[in-house]
Design an enzyme around this catalytic site. Structure first.
Site, short mmCIF file in Angstrom:
data_model
loop_
_atom_site.label_atom_id
_atom_site.label_comp_id
_atom_site.label_asym_id
_atom_site.label_seq_id
_atom_site.Cartn_x
_atom_site.Cartn_y
_atom_site.Cartn_z
N ASP A 89 0.87 -1.16 0.00
CA ASP A 89 0.00 0.00 0.00
C ASP A 89 0.92 1.22 0.00
O ASP A 89 2.11 1.12 0.34
CB ASP A 89 -0.89 -0.03 1.25
N ASP B 122 -0.20 5.06 0.79
CA ASP B 122 -0.50 6.07 1.81
C ASP B 122 -0.52 5.46 3.20
O ASP B 122 -1.16 4.42 3.44
CB ASP B 122 -1.86 6.71 1.52
#
Length: 422
Positions: free
Chosen positions: A209, A211
């Protein structure tokens, strides 16, 4: 007769016996060779051998099988050699039944348990080993993964990790995971429990991922601040990360609030992204070791591609913001949303393209929309994640930076150096 230093014909085989030889003391070059030289002259079989060093103090165990008519002479010569070398030596007979019982345990499953934190104390190790014992495991080996801590410069090494090699099968794996999760919160330490199979040291694809994982911010929040709608977007983001509302719905609502923002602000945000602790070291090592690296993000491609150029990342899948002819965001997105379901699909797709078994994949993320890919991957890691994500992930990191992932993969600091150099 002392046979040391003489040529001797192989002994004839008579009745055989097993002897466990234990040697402790100050380590020095050539010690093991000296011991083996004596055993070799009597054609001793080596049934097992293990060695560990702590602060230059040796602990060496050798299980031998040999003709019992010569065992007394061998022990005598070993005792003389130990005295000469300044180490302690002991002998224990092992019966055939005891040995066969031990051999019978070799087929048991093996697991790796890692304890990881800023530092390790006796209370943390005691708590972990108590759980291990309650679950019926035997500890085969304990290994330090991190560099030694300096007393004079305690800030030099700000991480600690040890690895337990376990033999057996947990009595109640769910209960064990629950106990580790509780201890993690109480003792500020992370646990990683993995099956010690061939895939553990053969991972080939790692998906992140972006953020709040690779970077310490949510890019949509940064854009929202520039658009003057920060509080509104942040509230929707937090609700989505907690899994309270559907990601697609929350994403659509947040993007709509960015309407009219000049696209030029994205470059400034990208150039000042707060990179997560340990990311540089982790990426350097992963690339040098040939891992394929992907960003699978519910954020935006602009920022993912910025990180791709910085780290040489192989794949980036994120969301594309629509821009009008005047260089303004329209409040809409282009193409399919990368949500949790899509992340899991992409992980499988990339694995297929790269011809990687799913058991050789790793997924790292922090939010509820990362759970599908974390569950799908051979090794799924919740990184500084929300409570719901930690509770549903088998592995988590809450105490260290992103380079803590390296210990889950079996890397030791001694292999890597302080700067991640191999």
């Amino acid at each position: 007769m002392n046979h040391e230093g003489t040529d001797m014909a192989p002994v004839s085989e008579g009745a055989q016996e097993q002897i466990l030889v234990r040697i402790t003391g100050q380590d020095r070059p050539g010690l093991t060779a000296s011991i083996m030289g004596i055993l070799a002259r009597y054609d001793a079989q080596i049934l097992d051998i293990g060695q560990a060093d702590i602060h230059s103090t040796l602990s060496l165990g050798i299980l031998i099988r040999m003709d019992e008519t010569h065992s007394g002479q061998v022990m005598k010569e070993l005792l003389f050699k130990a005295t000469e070398l300044g180490v302690n030596i002991g002998f224990s007979p092992i019966s055939d039944d005891e040995y066969e019982d031990w051999v019978g345990h070799q087929g048991k499953n093996r697991y790796i348990l890692m304890l990881m934190g800023r530092e390790l104390e006796a209370r943390q190790i005691e708590a972990a080993t108590r759980v291990i014992a309650e679950q019926g495991f035997n500890i085969d080996a304990i290994r330090r993964m991190t560099g030694r801590k300096s007393i004079r410069n305690p800030a030099k090494h700000v991480r600690a990790c040890i690895e337990f090699s376990l033999r057996g099968e947990p009595k109640d794996r769910q209960e064990m995971q629950s106990q580790f999760l509780k201890l993690s919160a109480e003792l500020e330490i992370d646990f990683s429990f993995q099956r010690d199979d061939m895939f553990r040291r053969m991972r080939r694809l790692i998906c992140f991922d972006m953020d709040s994982t690779l970077i310490q911010t949510e890019c949509i929040d940064e854009l929202a601040e520039r658009a003057g709608v920060g509080d509104q977007v942040r509230a929707i983001t937090e609700s989505a990360m907690r899994g309270e509302i559907d990601f697609k719905e929350s994403f659509t609502r947040r993007v709509s609030l960015l309407k009219g923002l000049d696209v030029s602000v994205m470059q400034d945000i990208a150039e000042h992204l707060p990179i997560t602790e340990g990311t540089d070291r982790l990426m350097t090592i992963l690339k040098r070791c040939g891992y394929k690296i992907a960003i699978l993000s519910g954020g935006f491609t602009y920022f993912g591609e910025h990180l791709q150029r910085r780290y040489g990342i192989d794949y980036v899948y994120a969301n594309e913001l629509e821009v009008d002819e005047n260089g303004k965001l329209t409040g809409r997105y282009v193409g399919e949303i990368v949500d949790g379901h899509r992340k899991a699909e992409l992980l499988k797709l990339i694995a297929q393209v790269e011809k990687v078994n799913l058991a050789q994949t790793i997924a790292v993320g922090d939010g509820a929309n990362d759970l599908p890919m974390i569950s799908e991957a051979g090794l799924g890691i919740a990184f500084h994640a929300k409570p719901r994500v930690v509770a549903n992930a088998k592995q988590s990191i809450t105490s260290l930076g992103l380079d803590g992932v390296l210990y889950f993969l079996g890397f030791k600091d001694s292999y890597l150096g302080d700067q991640g150099k191999l």
